[in-house]
Design a protein around this motif. Structure first.
Motif, mmCIF file in Angstrom:
data_model
loop_
_atom_site.group_PDB
_atom_site.id
_atom_site.type_symbol
_atom_site.label_atom_id
_atom_site.label_comp_id
_atom_site.label_asym_id
_atom_site.label_seq_id
_atom_site.Cartn_x
_atom_site.Cartn_y
_atom_site.Cartn_z
ATOM 1 N N MET A 141 -3.277 -47.995 20.033
ATOM 2 C CA MET A 141 -3.551 -48.360 18.642
ATOM 3 C C MET A 141 -4.029 -47.162 17.845
ATOM 4 O O MET A 141 -3.647 -46.974 16.686
ATOM 5 C CB MET A 141 -4.604 -49.464 18.585
ATOM 6 C CG MET A 141 -4.010 -50.837 18.688
ATOM 7 S SD MET A 141 -5.181 -52.086 18.198
ATOM 8 C CE MET A 141 -4.851 -52.147 16.470
ATOM 9 N N SER A 142 -4.881 -46.336 18.492
ATOM 10 C CA SER A 142 -5.361 -45.165 17.756
ATOM 11 C C SER A 142 -4.212 -44.179 17.526
ATOM 12 O O SER A 142 -4.178 -43.490 16.511
ATOM 13 C CB SER A 142 -6.534 -44.504 18.486
ATOM 14 O OG SER A 142 -6.132 -44.007 19.740
ATOM 15 N N VAL A 143 -3.255 -44.153 18.474
ATOM 16 C CA VAL A 143 -2.077 -43.307 18.269
ATOM 17 C C VAL A 143 -1.309 -43.795 17.039
ATOM 18 O O VAL A 143 -0.905 -43.012 16.177
ATOM 19 C CB VAL A 143 -1.154 -43.351 19.512
ATOM 20 C CG1 VAL A 143 0.191 -42.696 19.217
ATOM 21 C CG2 VAL A 143 -1.825 -42.671 20.689
ATOM 22 N N ILE A 144 -1.136 -45.118 16.955
ATOM 23 C CA ILE A 144 -0.393 -45.678 15.822
ATOM 24 C C ILE A 144 -1.119 -45.401 14.507
ATOM 25 O O ILE A 144 -0.521 -45.015 13.511
ATOM 26 C CB ILE A 144 -0.189 -47.195 16.013
ATOM 27 C CG1 ILE A 144 0.738 -47.435 17.203
ATOM 28 C CG2 ILE A 144 0.391 -47.828 14.756
ATOM 29 C CD1 ILE A 144 0.818 -48.872 17.632
ATOM 30 N N GLN A 145 -2.453 -45.573 14.545
ATOM 31 C CA GLN A 145 -3.214 -45.352 13.312
ATOM 32 C C GLN A 145 -3.166 -43.892 12.863
ATOM 33 O O GLN A 145 -3.192 -43.597 11.684
ATOM 34 C CB GLN A 145 -4.669 -45.804 13.493
ATOM 35 C CG GLN A 145 -4.842 -47.288 13.195
ATOM 36 C CD GLN A 145 -6.008 -47.905 13.937
ATOM 37 O OE1 GLN A 145 -6.805 -47.197 14.546
ATOM 38 N NE2 GLN A 145 -6.105 -49.214 13.881
#
Lengths: 425, 292
Positions: free
Chosen positions: A116-120
């Motif tokens: 998720m942090s990669v996506i954000q």
């Protein structure tokens, strides 16, 4: 009030999708959850739900958008991976199932948080929608998704209809199902796939953290109301759909409030009400039953001591006696004894005559019956077991209140005793 | 650089505290009770925070810790009185309490920056240095979170040292312990209180959801390769610290979520130890079968 009317009348066309979506999701998970609950694999659902997060994120990264097919595909994959890993760890090591669930759940969930942090951090359009998978946002359900949830529900219902007997037998007695020649591995595979499917559909509405409630809680609540699997399934579905739609309404009425927590709260309240008030296994019912039993035992003990007193004094059973007389044969607290005597009077077993009492015709029959049961049992223990005569009294004291007329006849036949035995131990 | 070191020190303390308790949870086959407690402290944290307005107050510590104990009481109640099977009791309890916590966050603490959904999920380990302890006006002695973790470490250490025998008996043979006249219920709730305390003090560092990874995974990794309790506890702490350090380095390097990376690494270490251990075992077996 206005929002409620809007909600019920589907003034906002989105509400139709939300309600239909919730009905599909909650029916699917309640049906599958009931089997998971009965198989005592409720928390596997928890592991699967948490494990869906990395799958959803991977699907998002691959599709580059919130494409429901990719998201569900990814979720299905990691959900299956989670069940496989739990089984693998349990089979290969001495680690128990609950710990294995904890390990798989937290690792995959953590990996999902990383993704998720990669996506954000990357440039993806419409990434905000992903947050809905964490805590659920029923309001985000759209028309296409309702179709997919409907298909999932259909698959689950059709499978349950055709495999009903197989699901039932592996849920209640796995070993029996295996020895009866059922292909248990295949059935388990089907059931696990359906579980993953149901959970994958549900995270949209409930979120990964709370999804396991939709699997466990309706079944647990329904279990209080029925022992019949069909009825239980129906009750679980009703409870689940009711909470789902109500939760969706709360979330609809207060924009931005996640749906998941409200659905769980309402479901849990239903469960609490169930276990307090259920007429089969409810806590209140069991307390009332225990009290009723206690009162019955107490009044029967009074009747018994009335008989014993008359026997000791060599009087006729119909002769009057004072309450204090009974204390010479058995230890009662005076207050309790008086209450018990009043109860017996109400039942018409006892008649008051000034300060004294005497037994009515029915009371005589009843007191003789109990003394007879007590002594029959004592004799039975003495003759048929190697018990010493000092020890037979305690056993008889407990069982005299529950012996049925049929057992009384059996004992009579077995021992050849008619009437009330004279000896009292 | 100094900030990194403080973050690593604080996270290592989280890992050590959790790993030590995790060993006992695991041996008592209560891994998921730990999971449940860590979710269930959420409403306690929110309510205490709402009334004290401070994330590190004593009120918060006590209030939230009590919620965790209430959760374990509720699980016992559902299992024993309502006769719901154990795993379902755990599931019902933690989802209910966690849901209540989230409802409170979305209503009472709407738009609050200190406690929000992200913090619940994975804490704010990167930001712990904002809450500094400075004495004598300018002497900086580290972030607040480090000292609350240190406090928890002393609580846990002291209880474990004083009650080691009781805990050990409880972990391996509860019936025997009861037979010896040990009050097992008391020890059980002491353990639950410590687990609850650990999750509460770790809340702002690693969040309420991921802390279970710190509790269970290092202890389980240690259990794979050790047969003695002391060794298991020591190894669990080492595995926990290793996951923290490697996870932090990876997270900084790849610019991803720190807590998520730490727990992921912990899980990878577990799988690696499992596979290596299996490999060596196989070799040993084949050696003993073919001695030549």
């Amino acid at each position: 009030m206005q929002t409620l009317i809007d909600f019920i009348t589907f003034k906002d066309p989105n509400v139709i999708y939300v309600v239909l979506g919730m009905i599909c999701i909650n029916t699917s998970s309640a049906v599958i959850g009931t089997f998971a609950f009965l198989r005592k694999r409720a928390l596997i659902g928890d592991a699967i739900a948490h494990a869906l997060l990395p799958g959803v994120c991977l699907g998002f990264i691959l599709a580059g958008d919130k494409n429901i097919i990719y998201l569900l595909g990814g979720a299905f994959l990691t959900g299956w991976l989670a069940t496989f890993l739990v089984d693998y760890i349990v089979n290969q090591t001495k680690i128990k199932q609950d710990a294995a669930i904890g390990i798989v759940l937290s690792t995959l969930f953590a990996f999902g948080i990383v993704l998720m942090s990669v996506i954000q951090n990357g440039d993806y359009a419409n990434e905000g929608g992903l947050n809905n998978f964490l805590f659920g946002q029923a309001a985000a359900i759209n028309k296409d998704e309702v179709y997919i949830f409907g298909i999932i529900l259909l698959v689950i219902l059709v499978a349950t209809y055709f495999f009903y007997r197989a699901f039932l037998s592996i849920s209640f007695n796995y070993d029996f199902a295996a020895s009866a020649g059922l292909p248990v591995k295949t059935i388990e595979f089907v059931l696990t796939s359906l579980t993953v499917l149901a959970i994958a559909a549900g995270i949209q509405a409930l979120g990964v953290v709370l999804m396991s409630a939709l699997i466990i809680t309706p079944a647990a609540a329904a279990r209080f109301w029925s022992n019949n699997l069909r009825v239980m399934l129906l009750i679980a579905v009703v409870f689940s759909v009711f909470s789902g739609v109500l939760g969706a309404y709360v979330s609809y009425a207060n924009a931005g409030v996640p749906t998941g927590p409200w659905v769980v709260l309402i479901l849990s309240l239903i469960t609490i009400i169930s276990f307090v008030f259920s007429t089969k296994k409810g806590i209140l019912y069991r307390i009332l039953l225990a009290n009723k039993n206690k009162r019955k035992i107490f009044t029967e003990n009074i009747l018994k001591s009335i008989f014993q007193w008359h026997e000791k004094k060599q009087k006729d059973i119909a002769e009057p006696f004072a309450a204090a007389d009974l204390l010479s044969v058995r230890l009662f607290s005076t207050r309790e004894l008086n209450k018990g005597l009043v109860k017996l009077k109400q039942k018409g077993l006892l008649v008051a005559d000034g300060t004294k009492f005497y037994l009515s015709a029915e009371g005589i029959v009843e007191s003789k019956r109990i003394v007879r049961l007590h002594r029959l049992w004592e004799h039975y223990l003495l003759r048929r077991t190697s018990m010493d005569e000092n020890h037979v009294h305690a056993g008889a004291e407990a069982i005299e209140h529950v012996l049925s007329p049929e057992i009384e006849k059996e004992l009579e036949k077995e021992l050849g005793i008619l009437g009330i035995p004279k000896d009292d131990y | 650089m100094m900030n990194d070191i403080w973050i690593l020190l604080t996270a290592s303390l989280v890992a050590i505290n959790a790993a030590l308790l995790g060993c006992f949870l695991l041996l008592r086959k209560m891994a998921l009770v730990g999971d449940a407690i860590s979710h269930a402290v959420l409403p306690g944290i929110v309510v205490a925070y709402y009334f004290s307005g401070d994330k590190t107050s004593l009120l918060l510590l006590i209030g939230a810790t009590l919620t965790g104990v209430v959760a374990s009481l509720m699980i016992d109640f559902l299992t024993k009185k309502a006769k719901i099977q154990g795993d379902a009791s755990i599931g019902i309890t933690y989802t209910l309490l966690f849901a209540v916590g989230m409802i409170l966050i979305s209503t009472w603490l709407k738009g609050n920056v200190d406690i929000d959904m992200d913090c619940v999920l994975y804490g704010e380990i990167g930001l712990i240095n904002l809450d500094k302890i400075i004495i004598d006006g300018n002497l900086y002695i580290g972030p607040m979170a480090f000292y609350t973790e240190l406090f928890a470490f002393f609580c846990i250490g002291l209880t474990l040292v004083l009650g080691f025998k009781g805990f050990k008996l409880l972990a391996f043979n509860e019936d025997y312990a009861r037979g010896l006249g040990i009050n097992t219920t008391r020890w059980h709730y002491v353990l639950m209180t410590l687990v609850s305390l650990t999750t509460v003090v770790s809340f702002e560092v690693v969040g309420a959801v991921l802390v279970v990874g710190f509790l269970i995974i290092p202890a389980a990794t240690a259990q794979l390769i050790s047969k003695k309790l002391n060794r298991m506890m020591f190894l669990a702490a080492i595995f926990g610290i290793a996951a923290v350090v490697i996870g932090y380095a990876l997270a900084i390097w790849l610019n991803v979520n720190i807590t998520g990376a730490m727990v992921s690494v912990s899980g990878i270490i577990f799988m690696m130890v499992l596979i290596i251990d299996k490999f060596f075992r196989k070799q040993q077996v084949s050696k003993s079968l073919n001695p030549a």
